[in-house]
Design a protein around this motif. Structure first.
Motif, PDB file in Angstrom:
ATOM      1  N   VAL A 123     -65.576  48.438-103.522  1.00 40.66           N
ATOM      2  CA  VAL A 123     -65.097  50.080-101.801  1.00 40.66           C
ATOM      3  C   VAL A 123     -63.783  50.167-102.355  1.00 40.66           C
ATOM      4  CG1 VAL A 123     -65.081  50.390 -99.475  1.00 40.66           C
ATOM      5  CG2 VAL A 123     -66.399  48.755-100.274  1.00 40.66           C
ATOM      6  N   THR A 127     -58.431  49.771-104.058  1.00 39.54           N
ATOM      7  CA  THR A 127     -59.382  48.877-104.051  1.00 39.54           C
ATOM      8  C   THR A 127     -59.439  47.903-102.531  1.00 39.54           C
ATOM      9  OG1 THR A 127     -59.795  47.706-105.567  1.00 39.54           O
ATOM     10  CG2 THR A 127     -60.885  46.367-105.154  1.00 39.54           C
ATOM     11  N   ILE A 128     -59.944  48.419-101.025  1.00 39.65           N
ATOM     12  CA  ILE A 128     -60.206  47.789-100.181  1.00 39.65           C
ATOM     13  C   ILE A 128     -61.059  46.755 -99.625  1.00 39.65           C
ATOM     14  CG2 ILE A 128     -61.160  48.191 -97.609  1.00 39.65           C
ATOM     15  CD1 ILE A 128     -59.097  50.641 -98.562  1.00 39.65           C
ATOM     16  N   ALA A 129     -61.945  46.659-100.481  1.00 30.88           N
ATOM     17  CA  ALA A 129     -62.688  45.043-100.403  1.00 30.88           C
ATOM     18  C   ALA A 129     -63.544  44.853-102.235  1.00 30.88           C
ATOM     19  CB  ALA A 129     -63.301  44.783 -99.698  1.00 30.88           C
TER      20      ALA A 129
END
Lengths: 125, 125
Positions: free
Chosen positions: A71, A112-114
């Motif tokens: 994500v 990059t969130i996750a």
């Protein structure tokens, strides 16, 4: 297997939205579809409603069977369509969806969130 | 299909870590495994290295084939193992992995980092 790029079309980004104007998420999808058509096949692009990353939008996710899911956030529709498309193509080209870190576009590395491991389709013995 | 709960074992949480002490992520995994054993089957628990949600750790993700994937953050190993386990069971029980919003534990509602749609295993015609 080639990767799918999910783009949140409901994202409001960080700015105000005037009535009747398309949302930043919808503008991001349009920019990505335009860029994707230019470079040809390789990544499927799908608009979705809400990736639950509203505080760091605009948002997109890259996924494929048997690969890591990523994500990515803080995507500017006017700037970052080429970056997320490049990352999606790198993801598509890597067996596990793990492109070499230093080769990922800078915005992707920094936003990059996750990430989530590949889903095991078979139970362990 | 039952859901898998991925728990980041390398998460450092928000506090300092003394040398030789297990990391908060490893403590969260232990708490979840303990809770999971108490309530019996239904959710597979797997420790993983880094879900890339370091700034809002500890972190866990819930996924299953054909369902939405969720990433949850700010999990305290001493407090939130029952919440993430409850959410994983709700996810496992729902066909698309979309438990009713108001029935999700409060910490889960307030600390959902991202969600990603189910991966289409077949290409569209």
């Amino acid at each position: 297997m080639s990767s799918t790029l999910y783009v949140c079309v409901t994202c409001r980004g960080n700015g105000d939205i005037s009535a009747g104007e398309p949302r930043p998420g919808a503008r991001l999808l349009a920019a990505i579809e335009h860029g994707s058509a230019e470079v040809g096949e390789g990544v499927a692009v799908i608009g979705v409603e809400c990736l639950s990353n509203c505080s760091r939008s605009c948002s997109a996710a890259v996924a494929a069977p048997g690969k890591w899911t990523y994500v990515i956030g803080n995507l500017d529709p006017e700037q970052h369509a080429p970056d997320i498309l490049a990352f999606a193509r790198q993801h598509s080209a890597h067996e596990l969806g793990l492109p070499v870190w230093r080769e990922r576009p800078e915005h992707i590395r920094k936003n990059t969130i996750a990430r989530v491991p590949p889903i095991a389709l078979k139970e362990s013995p």
